[in-house]
Design a protein around this motif. Structure first.
Motif, short mmCIF file in Angstrom:
data_model
loop_
_atom_site.label_atom_id
_atom_site.label_comp_id
_atom_site.label_asym_id
_atom_site.label_seq_id
_atom_site.Cartn_x
_atom_site.Cartn_y
_atom_site.Cartn_z
N GLY A 159 0.77 -1.22 0.00
CA GLY A 159 0.00 0.00 0.00
C GLY A 159 0.81 1.28 0.00
N GLU A 160 2.14 1.16 0.05
CA GLU A 160 2.97 2.36 0.13
C GLU A 160 3.22 2.99 -1.24
OE1 GLU A 160 7.32 3.54 2.04
OE2 GLU A 160 6.12 1.96 2.95
N PHE A 161 3.16 2.17 -2.30
CA PHE A 161 3.43 2.67 -3.65
C PHE A 161 2.26 2.33 -4.57
CE2 PHE A 161 7.56 1.87 -1.71
CZ PHE A 161 8.21 3.09 -1.93
N ASP A 162 1.87 3.31 -5.40
CA ASP A 162 0.78 3.08 -6.35
C ASP A 162 1.15 2.01 -7.37
OD1 ASP A 162 -0.77 5.00 -5.12
OD2 ASP A 162 -0.09 6.62 -6.46
N ASP A 163 2.42 1.99 -7.77
CA ASP A 163 2.89 1.03 -8.77
C ASP A 163 4.21 0.43 -8.28
OD1 ASP A 163 3.73 -0.41 -10.97
OD2 ASP A 163 3.33 1.18 -12.42
N PRO A 164 4.13 -0.59 -7.41
CA PRO A 164 5.36 -1.15 -6.84
C PRO A 164 6.34 -1.68 -7.88
CG PRO A 164 3.43 -1.94 -5.65
CD PRO A 164 2.92 -1.24 -6.88
N LEU A 165 5.84 -2.24 -8.97
CA LEU A 165 6.73 -2.78 -9.99
C LEU A 165 7.56 -1.67 -10.63
CD1 LEU A 165 7.78 -5.16 -11.65
CD2 LEU A 165 5.78 -4.90 -13.15
N SER A 166 6.92 -0.58 -11.00
CA SER A 166 7.66 0.54 -11.59
C SER A 166 8.67 1.12 -10.60
CB SER A 166 6.70 1.63 -12.05
OG SER A 166 5.91 1.16 -13.13
N GLU A 167 8.26 1.23 -9.33
CA GLU A 167 9.16 1.75 -8.31
C GLU A 167 10.37 0.84 -8.12
OE1 GLU A 167 10.60 4.31 -5.28
OE2 GLU A 167 9.00 4.62 -6.76
N ALA A 168 10.12 -0.47 -8.12
CA ALA A 168 11.23 -1.42 -7.98
C ALA A 168 12.21 -1.30 -9.14
CB ALA A 168 10.69 -2.85 -7.89
N ILE A 169 11.69 -1.14 -10.35
CA ILE A 169 12.55 -1.01 -11.52
C ILE A 169 13.41 0.26 -11.42
CG2 ILE A 169 12.55 -0.59 -14.01
CD1 ILE A 169 10.05 -2.49 -14.09
N ILE A 170 12.80 1.36 -11.03
CA ILE A 170 13.55 2.62 -10.88
C ILE A 170 14.68 2.45 -9.87
CG2 ILE A 170 13.40 4.98 -9.97
CD1 ILE A 170 10.51 5.03 -11.15
N ARG A 171 14.35 1.85 -8.74
CA ARG A 171 15.34 1.68 -7.68
C ARG A 171 16.47 0.74 -8.11
NH1 ARG A 171 14.08 2.85 -2.27
NH2 ARG A 171 12.34 4.29 -2.17
N LEU A 172 16.12 -0.35 -8.73
CA LEU A 172 17.14 -1.34 -9.08
C LEU A 172 17.98 -0.90 -10.26
CD1 LEU A 172 15.08 -4.59 -8.45
CD2 LEU A 172 16.73 -3.47 -6.94
N LYS A 173 17.41 -0.14 -11.19
CA LYS A 173 18.24 0.43 -12.26
C LYS A 173 19.28 1.38 -11.68
CE LYS A 173 15.35 0.28 -16.42
NZ LYS A 173 14.60 1.08 -17.43
N ALA A 174 18.87 2.18 -10.71
CA ALA A 174 19.83 3.11 -10.08
C ALA A 174 20.94 2.33 -9.38
CB ALA A 174 19.09 4.01 -9.08
N CYS A 175 20.59 1.22 -8.77
CA CYS A 175 21.61 0.39 -8.10
C CYS A 175 22.55 -0.26 -9.11
CB CYS A 175 20.93 -0.66 -7.24
SG CYS A 175 20.14 -0.01 -5.75
N GLU A 176 22.01 -0.71 -10.23
CA GLU A 176 22.87 -1.27 -11.27
C GLU A 176 23.85 -0.22 -11.77
OE1 GLU A 176 20.36 -4.85 -13.44
OE2 GLU A 176 20.18 -2.82 -14.26
N GLU A 177 23.36 0.99 -12.00
CA GLU A 177 24.23 2.06 -12.49
C GLU A 177 25.30 2.42 -11.45
OE1 GLU A 177 21.51 5.17 -13.45
OE2 GLU A 177 20.65 4.09 -15.18
N ALA A 178 24.98 2.20 -10.18
CA ALA A 178 25.93 2.51 -9.10
C ALA A 178 26.96 1.41 -8.88
CB ALA A 178 25.17 2.77 -7.81
#
Length: 253
Positions: A159-178
């Protein structure tokens, strides 16, 4: 096998074209047992390690406690690459965490974005990526290609994110780039979500499974067909053994 060689071996196991299964162990006995069963690498789960010590997960252990367990396990299987779940880092700076983890014998780590020692808050996208980047820089400075497995808990925070899948992708892409070498969307709800994650992310993706019943995305064979690169059990292996242990001793009451 020296530290850098073990780290490279662990990284290479993520890129064989098949699914790497890393059973989560919690002490020297379980590590030797799983290694003797033929697994080429192992993972230490924070939850089972804490249970084995009579402590709680979610950073109830201190970094000293966690690394004591890591050291004992790695010492029991010196020729097997080991990755350790170090939760959100136990409040340590990235450089300290890498230095002490390598000294304990592990060559990979899970790092999550829930900071349990700070009320369970979720790191922002940039904060978590910056922490991963600090780990990558420290590992590179040490000359060891540490396998950083960047975890997000987005799917667990209902219930914390409207679109958990999109949020997960954003977060994990940033981690890959890091500099993450693998990413871990723990709690991905089904095969469709895992398929999307695999398509959107550039590196290996870790899926959690129960060794008896499989994962939310299917059996090991189905995960292989999806192209999942890594599977771990979290606390599930230890938890599933509890019923077997109880049944084994029940007749001796």
């Amino acid at each position: 096998m020296d530290t850098a060689t073990r780290a490279r071996a662990l990284l290479d196991l993520h890129h064989t074209g098949t699914t790497l299964v890393l059973p989560n162990v919690w002490d020297a006995w379980s590590a030797r047992t799983v290694a003797d069963a033929g697994f080429a690498a192992l993972s230490i789960g924070s939850h089972p390690l804490a249970d084995s010590r009579g402590q709680g997960d979610k950073e109830d252990m201190s970094l000293d406690d966690a690394l004591d367990g890591v050291r004992r396990i790695c010492g029991a299987v010196p020729h097997v690459p080991v990755t350790a779940d170090l939760e959100a880092g136990y409040g340590a700076a990235p450089s300290e965490l890498i230095e002490r983890m390598l000294a304990a014998g592990a060559v990979g780590l899970n790092i999550e974005d829930t900071v349990h020692s700070e009320g369970g808050r979720l790191r922002s996208v940039a904060e978590h990526a910056d922490y991963v980047g600090g780990l990558r820089a420290a590992a590179d400075d040490a000359g060891v290609d540490v396998v950083i497995n960047a975890r997000t808990d987005v799917f667990l925070r209902k219930g914390e994110f409207d679109d958990p899948l999109s949020e997960a992708i954003i977060r994990l892409k940033a981690c890959e780039e890091a500099g993450a070498r693998c990413v871990y969307p723990v709690g991905a709800p089904d095969a469709a979500a895992v398929k999307t994650l695999l398509a959107e992310l550039s590196g290996p993706v870790n899926v959690i499974a129960n060794p008896r019943s499989g994962s939310a995305a299917g059996s090991l064979e189905e995960l292989r067909e999806l192209g999942v690169q890594r599977v771990t059990f979290g606390p599930k292996l230890q938890q599933e053994l509890a019923a077997d242990l109880a049944a084994l001793v029940e007749g001796w009451r």
